[in-house]
Scaffold this active site. Structure first.
Site, mmCIF file in Angstrom:
data_model
loop_
_atom_site.group_PDB
_atom_site.id
_atom_site.type_symbol
_atom_site.label_atom_id
_atom_site.label_comp_id
_atom_site.label_asym_id
_atom_site.label_seq_id
_atom_site.Cartn_x
_atom_site.Cartn_y
_atom_site.Cartn_z
ATOM 1 C CG ASP A 44 -53.196 51.378 -81.253
ATOM 2 O OD1 ASP A 44 -53.857 50.543 -81.898
ATOM 3 O OD2 ASP A 44 -53.005 52.552 -81.643
ATOM 4 C CB SER A 45 -56.246 46.367 -80.904
ATOM 5 O OG SER A 45 -55.164 45.466 -81.086
ATOM 6 C CG ASP A 83 -49.976 49.612 -83.530
ATOM 7 O OD1 ASP A 83 -49.506 49.593 -84.677
ATOM 8 O OD2 ASP A 83 -51.161 49.335 -83.277
ATOM 9 C CE LYS A 112 -50.434 48.408 -87.008
ATOM 10 N NZ LYS A 112 -51.360 49.569 -86.869
ATOM 11 C CD GLU A 114 -54.029 53.805 -86.222
ATOM 12 O OE1 GLU A 114 -54.715 54.844 -86.260
ATOM 13 O OE2 GLU A 114 -54.311 52.827 -85.512
ATOM 14 C CD GLU A 179 -58.521 48.449 -88.785
ATOM 15 O OE1 GLU A 179 -59.334 48.196 -87.870
ATOM 16 O OE2 GLU A 179 -57.374 48.878 -88.562
#
Length: 276
Positions: A44-45, A83, A112, A114, A179
């Protein structure tokens, strides 16, 4: 290069050589595959480096799905992770619905998420969806973590980070992204887990590394994290190329004769008529 399966990804534990890179479109994914990248991530970057948002929070499932489809077409033989965007994993039901679209429509091999959203992880794994975990700095909730800062620096925070990583492993993830985690802590987490760790700003002791493509090639200049190594100043090269194109158009140097197509002059007679 054959697509890495989940058992093959897990077997990379302890080797420190797993290479992951973000890719948001067909040409980037194709180039990364040709370069031998092991795993591609539609992170999602993309919200910041492609779509121009101020954070990853505004990124929608439809946007992730759109870019996942493009990356899949560019790299059909590379393991592709997508993501789950902000709040798409707020409940197990929402996580399953989002993952279904990313896998069935987008062609993702894994998703993925978070943080230690253990119920969502268990639901996904039970449904047969491979999951990559993510602890440390979690950009979707960076505001609650005090901004884009190194995580796990205090004894309590370090203990919580390790516990979260272990809990994700127990819930069934095939690996965990670390991260912006202090190097000694990342090494300890890597040592404690039996699944691979993939670092981004977490030092060299992890089982693999991931970078954002636009950081790696130097085309995102809003900020440059300490952990990024630029392998190309692509922004300057692209800007210079565009400037040269604009200068050539304005001077008349482009297009030249070799950039056009000829035709038989007689074919124009019907358009203009014969001269008397």
């Amino acid at each position: 290069m054959a697509k890495l399966t989940i058992p093959e990804l897990k077997s990379r534990k302890g080797r420190g050589s797993l290479v992951m890179l973000t890719a948001y479109d067909y040409p980037t994914a194709k180039l990364a595959a040709e370069a031998g990248v092991d795993v591609l991530l539609v992170g999602d970057s993309l919200g910041m480096v492609v779509l121009g948002y101020d954070s990853t929070v505004p990124v929608s499932l439809e946007e992730v799905l759109h870019h996942t489809k493009a990356a899949r077409r560019g790299a059909p033989e590379v393991h592709l992770v997508a993501d789950l965007p902000f709040l798409a994993d707020a409940t197990p039901e929402r996580a399953l619905a989002a993952a279904e679209r990313l896998v069935k429509e987008g062609g993702a091999d894994s998703v993925k998420l978070e943080g230690a959203k253990l119920e969502a992880v268990r639901a996904l794994v039970s449904a047969g969806v491979p999951v990559l975990g993510h602890v440390g700095l979690t950009p979707q909730t960076a505001g609650m973590l005090g901004g884009y800062k190194v995580q796990g620096k205090t004894p309590a925070a370090a203990k919580k980070l390790l516990e979260d990583a272990l809990a994700l492993e127990a819930a069934g993830v095939w690996g965990v992204v670390l991260e912006m985690v202090p190097v000694p802590l990342a090494a300890r987490v890597t040592e404690q887990l039996s699944v691979p760790t993939i670092g981004i700003g977490a030092g060299a002791a992890t089982d693999g590394q991931v970078l954002v493509f636009h950081d790696l090639i130097g085309v995102f200049d809003r900020f440059k994290p300490k952990f990024v190594r630029r392998y190309l100043e692509g922004g300057a090269l692209i800007r210079d190329a565009i400037a040269a194109y604009a200068a050539d158009v304005r001077s008349g140097a482009f297009p030249a004769d070799e950039h056009g197509y000829a035709m038989d002059e007689s074919a124009l007679e019907g358009l203009y008529g014969k001269e008397s």
